[in-house]
Design a protein around this motif. Sequence first.
Motif, PDB file in Angstrom:
ATOM      1  N   GLN A   1      -8.642   3.973   4.614  1.00  0.00           N
ATOM      2  CA  GLN A   1      -7.421   4.024   3.866  1.00  0.00           C
ATOM      3  C   GLN A   1      -6.288   4.257   4.630  1.00  0.00           C
ATOM      4  OE1 GLN A   1      -7.269   6.389   0.449  1.00  0.00           O
ATOM      5  NE2 GLN A   1      -5.450   5.826  -0.261  1.00  0.00           N
ATOM      6  N   GLU A   2      -6.463   5.172   5.934  1.00  0.00           N
ATOM      7  CA  GLU A   2      -5.304   5.547   6.708  1.00  0.00           C
ATOM      8  C   GLU A   2      -4.885   4.340   7.436  1.00  0.00           C
ATOM      9  OE1 GLU A   2      -9.432   7.062   8.853  1.00  0.00           O
ATOM     10  OE2 GLU A   2      -8.160   6.783   6.704  1.00  0.00           O
TER      11      GLU A   2
ATOM     12  N   TYR B   1      -4.401   1.173   6.218  1.00  0.00           N
ATOM     13  CA  TYR B   1      -3.878   0.215   5.334  1.00  0.00           C
ATOM     14  C   TYR B   1      -2.382   0.041   5.609  1.00  0.00           C
ATOM     15  CZ  TYR B   1      -7.524   0.883   1.937  1.00  0.00           C
ATOM     16  OH  TYR B   1      -8.805   0.791   1.454  1.00  0.00           O
ATOM     17  N   GLU B   2      -1.426   0.879   5.995  1.00  0.00           N
ATOM     18  CA  GLU B   2       0.001   0.548   6.197  1.00  0.00           C
ATOM     19  C   GLU B   2      -0.089  -0.149   7.698  1.00  0.00           C
ATOM     20  OE1 GLU B   2       3.866   3.080   7.029  1.00  0.00           O
ATOM     21  OE2 GLU B   2       2.184   4.226   6.114  1.00  0.00           O
ATOM     22  N   LYS B   3      -0.583   0.173   8.690  1.00  0.00           N
ATOM     23  CA  LYS B   3      -0.531  -0.383   9.999  1.00  0.00           C
ATOM     24  C   LYS B   3      -0.995  -1.726   9.752  1.00  0.00           C
ATOM     25  CE  LYS B   3      -0.840   3.420  12.900  1.00  0.00           C
ATOM     26  NZ  LYS B   3      -1.860   4.220  14.095  1.00  0.00           N
TER      27      LYS B   3
ATOM     28  N   ALA C   1      -1.097  -3.740   6.972  1.00  0.00           N
ATOM     29  CA  ALA C   1       0.015  -4.640   6.473  1.00  0.00           C
ATOM     30  C   ALA C   1       1.114  -4.917   7.221  1.00  0.00           C
ATOM     31  CB  ALA C   1       0.508  -3.634   5.221  1.00  0.00           C
ATOM     32  N   ILE C   2       1.595  -4.189   7.983  1.00  0.00           N
ATOM     33  CA  ILE C   2       2.852  -4.209   9.000  1.00  0.00           C
ATOM     34  C   ILE C   2       2.437  -5.139   9.850  1.00  0.00           C
ATOM     35  CG2 ILE C   2       4.189  -3.382  10.869  1.00  0.00           C
ATOM     36  CD1 ILE C   2       4.088  -0.618   9.408  1.00  0.00           C
TER      37      ILE C   2
END
Length: 206
Positions: A101-102, A104-106, A108-109
Motif C-alpha cells: 500500500q505504501e 500506491y502513490e509512487k 500512480a505517479i
Amino acid sequence: MKENVKDFLYYRITQEIPKKQIIDMDILSILLLAVGCVIESHFLIINIVMLTVTACNIILTFRRTTVKGEKIFWIYGIWSIFLSIFFAMLGTKIAFSVLEQEHYEKFAICIVLSYLLIAVLYVGIIIYLIKRNSYQKLKKTNSRLVFLYLGAAGILLAKIMFSGMNYKNILQMASIVCYFLSMLAMLGCFNLIKFFGIKYGFHRRK
C-alpha cells in the motif's frame, strides 16, 4: 499544409461500420466488464469507473444502421477511449493487488507520467506524418498492424503459460499487458479529432 491536414482528416473515411460490428463490440465490452469485476479489489472506485466507461461506450456508439462517413471516426474514437480507460483501470486493479500500500502513490505517479509521455509521442508522430504528407500515400487499411499486435499479445500469453512463473509474476505480467493495450488504444482517440475536424472545419473537400 492545409491539404496535408485534410488528407489526415479524411484518411479511411470510405470505410463502413456494420451494425453487427457495433453489437459485437457492445457484447465484448460487457464481457470485459464481467472479467474486470471478478478480480477482487478494495478500491470500489475502480469498479465504478469501469462500469461507467462501459455504459458510456454502449450508449454513445448505439446505432440502428450501418455507420458511414465521418461518423465512423466518432465510433472508433469512443471505442478507443473506452478500451484505453478500461485497460488502464484493469491494469491498476491488478497491480494494486500485488503492490504494498505504501507504494500506491509512487506507482500512480509513474503511470500518469507514462501516459503523458505516450500522448506527447503520439502527437509528435501524427504531426510528423502530416508534414510528410504520409496519409495520402498510406493504404486504406492497416490490418497487418492488428495481426502484429495480436501476435505480440499471443507471444506474451504463451510466455506466461509456459515459463513456470509464480502467481505474483503472472499478475505483474498481466498488469503490464493491460497497460500496453491501454496505451495502444490511445492512438485511436485521434479519430475524435478527425470527426470534429471534418464536421466543423472541413465538411466539404475541394
